[in-house]
Design an enzyme around this catalytic site. Structure first.
Site, mmCIF file in Angstrom:
data_model
loop_
_atom_site.group_PDB
_atom_site.id
_atom_site.type_symbol
_atom_site.label_atom_id
_atom_site.label_comp_id
_atom_site.label_asym_id
_atom_site.label_seq_id
_atom_site.Cartn_x
_atom_site.Cartn_y
_atom_site.Cartn_z
ATOM 1 C CG ASP A 140 -66.278 81.029 -14.862
ATOM 2 O OD1 ASP A 140 -67.200 81.873 -14.912
ATOM 3 O OD2 ASP A 140 -66.235 80.025 -15.603
ATOM 4 C CG ASP A 201 -69.889 80.053 -21.218
ATOM 5 O OD1 ASP A 201 -69.546 81.157 -20.758
ATOM 6 O OD2 ASP A 201 -69.682 78.980 -20.626
#
EC number: 3.2.1.49
Length: 405
Positions: A140, A201
């Site tokens: 990430d 997301d």
């Protein structure tokens, strides 16, 4: 990334969308991020027919780590929630014929506030993951600058490679840079990553699925050429089996992700999944299409004023997949077209199989009109194989039938 891995889109289960950063194991032991959750999901994948269909990655997401590194500066799992450690969890997963994915973050902290991987820790963390027997890393990008990401993502690719362990590398880098050129260099990404998150997301809602579909197909001319064996665009997890999608919408997500040649990473509770959700996720023909060895990402080819959209994905052996998708909100819609109108070659005939119903239409010619009935926010999906191409030959004996190669 040409490391011999992810030659088809990765398939498996990922904790994040369904289980998030729930670390309250005292009050919520079955739903919290702990070794038990991952062991139970590995059992379900191995025992409930998922593994044989290709679902093999068990993906740990954020919030697995202890809040501090150890005395040697190594990442360590939370000792209460992962008492046996990650290596033991990897062994458990491997014993079931599955693979383990772990989560890291290039930056000061992970998105959930756990220790991140700063540039001076990249090699150490790659080595730790390899020693644990990890098979995939999702990296990430919270708490890092664009400059640090430009240095760190390629640096981690080299570090993983130098461990000698085959590790699939999933990069969140483009999602932090807006997902589009010139800020995102997809040629470079294809050289250093096996898959990458381009966009937001996913959340447990149809609005979220639609926003992802809109972004990916609006930008398909930029994104589509960079997908293929070993390097995939990742529109994020499948949320089928959760709370936010209807039955029709669940079928739509599965179909559209398959057309996109997207990774099939489920994020749902496989211990309690409904039979209808399971049936969608375990559709053999769907998975065969998703995993097609050519790995060509499909495109939206028609966007009608009637709020019907048509998507096409070319497959190996001259086959193809079509999705007819309805954004309507009124009632089932009768959509009439022909393969000729969808750009298929004239003079051909096709064997068509409906991917969800299994019904077969034999000998559909390119010029024939046909009607599909598409439910609101639903899809009809077809798998098409050419029967033969009629070719006029000058040779004696008139027209001969040649197989379409």
């Amino acid at each position: 990334l040409e490391n011999g891995l992810a030659r088809t889109p990765p398939m498996g289960w990922l904790a994040w969308e369904r289980f998030r950063c729930n670390v309250n194991c005292r009050e919520d032991p079955r739903q919290c991020i702990s070794e038990m959750l991952f062991m139970e999901m590995a059992d379900r994948i191995a025992e409930d027919g998922w593994r044989e269909l290709g679902y093999k990655y068990i993906n740990i997401d954020d919030c697995w780590a202890a809040k501090q590194r150890d005395a040697e500066g190594r990442l360590v799992p939370d000792p209460e929630r992962f008492p046996r450690g990650i290596k033991a969890l990897a062994d458990y997963v491997h014993a079931r014929g599955l693979k383990l994915d772990i989560y890291g973050d290039l930056g000061r902290l992970t998105c959930g506030g756990y220790p991140g991987t700063t540039l001076d820790r990249v090699e150490q963390d790659a080595q730790t993951f390899a020693e644990w027997g990890v098979d995939m890393l999702k990296l990430d990008g919270c708490y890092s600058s664009g400059k640090e990401q430009a240095q760190g993502y390629p640096q981690m690719a080299r570090a993983l490679n130098s461990t000698g362990r085959p590790i699939v590398y999933s990069c969140s880098w483009p999602a932090y840079q807006g997902g589009l050129p010139p800020k995102v260099n997809y040629t470079l990404l294809g050289e250093i990553c096996n898959l990458w998150r381009n966009y937001d997301d996913i959340q447990d809602s149809w609005d979220s699925v639609l926003s992802i579909v809109d972004w990916f197909f609006t930008n398909q001319d930029v994104l589509q050429p960079f997908a293929g064996p070993g390097h995939w665009n990742d529109p994020d997890m499948l949320i089928i089996g959760n709370f936010g999608l209807s039955y029709e919408q669940s079928r739509s997500q599965m179909a559209l992700w398959t057309i996109m040649a997207a990774p099939l990473l489920m994020s749902t509770d496989l211990r309690t999944i409904s039979p209808s959700a399971k049936k969608i996720l375990q559709n053999r023909l769907m998975i065969q299409i998703n995993q097609d060895p050519l790995g060509i990402q499909g495109r939206r080819i028609i966007k009608e004023g009637s709020h019907i959209e048509v998507f096409l994905r070319p497959l190996s052996q001259a086959a193809s997949a079509l999705v007819f998708f309805s954004r309507r909100t009124d009632m089932p819609f009768r959509y009439t077209t022909s393969l000729a109108k969808l750009g298929f070659p004239m003079g051909a005939a096709y064997e068509v199989q409906d991917v969800y119903s299994g019904k077969i239409i034999s000998g559909l010619k390119t010029g024939d009109n046909f009607t599909v009935i598409i439910n609101p926010s639903g899809v009809v999906m077809w798998y098409l194989c050419p029967k033969a191409l009629l070719i006029q030959q000058q040779a004696p004996g008139g027209p001969s039938r040649l197989p379409l190669l």
